[in-house]
Design an enzyme around this catalytic site. Sequence first.
Site, PDB file in Angstrom:
ATOM      1  N   GLN A  42     -79.280 -16.474-104.173  1.00  0.00           N
ATOM      2  CA  GLN A  42     -79.559 -16.002-105.548  1.00  0.00           C
ATOM      3  C   GLN A  42     -79.176 -14.531-105.671  1.00  0.00           C
ATOM      4  O   GLN A  42     -78.599 -14.097-106.671  1.00  0.00           O
ATOM      5  CB  GLN A  42     -81.055 -16.154-105.886  1.00  0.00           C
ATOM      6  CG  GLN A  42     -81.612 -17.552-105.748  1.00  0.00           C
ATOM      7  CD  GLN A  42     -80.971 -18.557-106.676  1.00  0.00           C
ATOM      8  OE1 GLN A  42     -80.596 -18.219-107.793  1.00  0.00           O
ATOM      9  NE2 GLN A  42     -80.819 -19.776-106.218  1.00  0.00           N
ATOM     10  N   TYR A  91     -85.098 -23.871-101.321  1.00  0.00           N
ATOM     11  CA  TYR A  91     -84.241 -24.843-102.048  1.00  0.00           C
ATOM     12  C   TYR A  91     -83.774 -24.308-103.393  1.00  0.00           C
ATOM     13  O   TYR A  91     -84.138 -23.222-103.793  1.00  0.00           O
ATOM     14  CB  TYR A  91     -84.866 -26.232-102.142  1.00  0.00           C
ATOM     15  CG  TYR A  91     -86.210 -26.439-102.792  1.00  0.00           C
ATOM     16  CD1 TYR A  91     -86.808 -25.524-103.635  1.00  0.00           C
ATOM     17  CD2 TYR A  91     -86.898 -27.637-102.552  1.00  0.00           C
ATOM     18  CE1 TYR A  91     -88.046 -25.782-104.221  1.00  0.00           C
ATOM     19  CE2 TYR A  91     -88.134 -27.898-103.140  1.00  0.00           C
ATOM     20  CZ  TYR A  91     -88.687 -26.957-103.970  1.00  0.00           C
ATOM     21  OH  TYR A  91     -89.895 -27.217-104.544  1.00  0.00           O
ATOM     22  N   GLU A  92     -82.897 -25.085-103.995  1.00  0.00           N
ATOM     23  CA  GLU A  92     -82.267 -24.669-105.258  1.00  0.00           C
ATOM     24  C   GLU A  92     -81.401 -23.429-105.048  1.00  0.00           C
ATOM     25  O   GLU A  92     -81.252 -22.591-105.926  1.00  0.00           O
ATOM     26  CB  GLU A  92     -83.372 -24.397-106.295  1.00  0.00           C
ATOM     27  CG  GLU A  92     -82.995 -24.708-107.721  1.00  0.00           C
ATOM     28  CD  GLU A  92     -82.146 -25.940-107.852  1.00  0.00           C
ATOM     29  OE1 GLU A  92     -82.624 -27.027-107.496  1.00  0.00           O
ATOM     30  OE2 GLU A  92     -81.005 -25.817-108.289  1.00  0.00           O
ATOM     31  N   GLY A  93     -80.808 -23.319-103.850  1.00  0.00           N
ATOM     32  CA  GLY A  93     -80.066 -22.116-103.458  1.00  0.00           C
ATOM     33  C   GLY A  93     -81.053 -21.139-102.851  1.00  0.00           C
ATOM     34  O   GLY A  93     -82.012 -20.732-103.525  1.00  0.00           O
TER      35      GLY A  93
END
Length: 509
Positions: free
Chosen positions: A355, A348-350
Amino acid sequence: MGGNPEYGGQGMPKLLTVAFEEMLYATNTSFALYPALNTGAALLLDHHATDAIKRTYLPRMYAGEWLGSMCLTEPHCGTDLGLIKTRAVPNVDGDTYAITGSKIWITGGEHDMVDNIVHLVLAKLPDAPEGTRGISLFLVPKRKVGADGEAGEPNSVVCGGLEHKMGIKGSATCVMHFEAAEGMLIGEPHQGLAAMFTMMNYERLSIGIQGLGLGEVAYQSAMDFARERLQSRAPNGPAAPDRPADPILVHPDVRRMALNVRAWNEGGRAFAAFVAQQLDRVKFHPEEGVRDEAQALVALLTPVAKAFLTDRGFDATVEAQQVYGGNGYCVEWGAEQYVRDARIAMIYEGTNGIQAMDLVGRKLFRNRGAYVTCLLALIRGDLETLDKQEVSDFKQAVQQEAERLGRVTDELLERADGRPEELGAAAVDYLNLTGHVVYAWLWLKMAIAAQAGLDGQGTAGERFYRSKLAVGRHFINRMLPRTEALERQIRAGAKPLMTMDDEDFMFTG
Ligand SMILES: Cc1cc2nc3c(=O)[nH]c(=O)nc-3n(C[C@H](O)[C@H](O)[C@H](O)COP(=O)(O)OP(=O)(O)OC[C@H]3O[C@@H](n4cnc5c(N)ncnc54)[C@H](O)[C@@H]3O)c2cc1C
């Protein structure tokens, strides 16, 4: 802790808050996600909301009476937010908007721990351009807030169900339906993604620290086990001849696992602190030049912090689990939960792949390596000025790795000119290379400080300094050599990945 003092925050430096966050994640990752999301949401509002919204919401959020959530993902779009379907239509009052759409996997989307939940929702206005340029950001409270600033009647926000997950089971991950829910625009129309990045960048470092915290608690628990568990004899003869067998920590392979985990953790802690320090410089430093340099480092290192800390945090939990043997696979000791809880942080969070794309695309290729040049200048500056004869082995290693990163960067920039798939193919390996090089540099700084401590210039105690040097030497001798493989993998380029036809992936044999 880091919130704006004007609205009830404590205004503490980031350097301090990351240390606290690590403890929260280590002791209860699921619970830590609620304040982590809230802190990011408050930061976003502090940067982009009107004074009236800040006055109403921030004191409640800083006090933990209301908590924030971030609502980006929809069933058909996770990475590619340009595809979102949630709509925002202006209401007749001229102030508010009716938000309609469904979001999935929303952390802290619904629960009854607090009076109100402050959803930050991405949606498209009727006249929105296509793609990510057409996204706006809205504040949608679970309960509408009256002129008196109190949470009142329910908004049309409904939780459609809880997601059933592999780990972080104490974190409510929800399907959220917005049914013409009343929302307020935050920032400018169609500029929502840029505003959301204020929160996402905060969360990226925070999620990196999730990996670090879990790596640390996994290490400490595994060492408790390793001291007690007796199996076999030490290779050079019994270490505890009065007992039926020796504690497993006598075995080189168990020590290898323990030192790997510890080196990731201590390198990771130094890395998180370094990024936090740069964020503090960006925010507080009086000189523009220092702020600009810090901003370049933050931009470069945020995707590395998110991905490298969580990948290594996961590795650390798996390696710590292995120390337990069969006990690590069973629930009593807790080791398997650290593995499950750490796994999500890579997604999650990309995702960590995304990233890495951010690193090689926006942070490397777009500025032709300017940020990396800035990082390398800092490392080379330290190599020239920092000195301690006793740790010249660390210095030599960093020298070699800085040259490697410079060389690989130049080659990649040249190879990717006009061939974007070369960037995608190199992304994850390049991020891992950067992570290793930065850790090596930070280990050099730690080694110099530890040696100074042993020479009588410190207060932390001899055991602390001795073990710091031992763990650091494990890192540079037994873990850092992985960069040689990474360099070769990057040099192999996109061709081995792109040769096979898509259909051929469906046939195995
Ligand atoms: C427990 C949990 C909590 C979550 N909490 C929240 C939350 O609070 N708020 C929220 O909005 N979302 C949340 N999410 C969603 C999360 O952020 C997404 O799952 C994540 O961003 C990835 O999106 P996706 O799952 O749709 O994967 P996809 O985008 O479908 O990606 C699938 C795979 O393809 C790769 N991929 C996709 N595009 C590219 C590309 N261009 N280049 C290279 N590779 C690519 C990805 O790396 C991945 O490996 C949560 C998810 C989970 C599981």
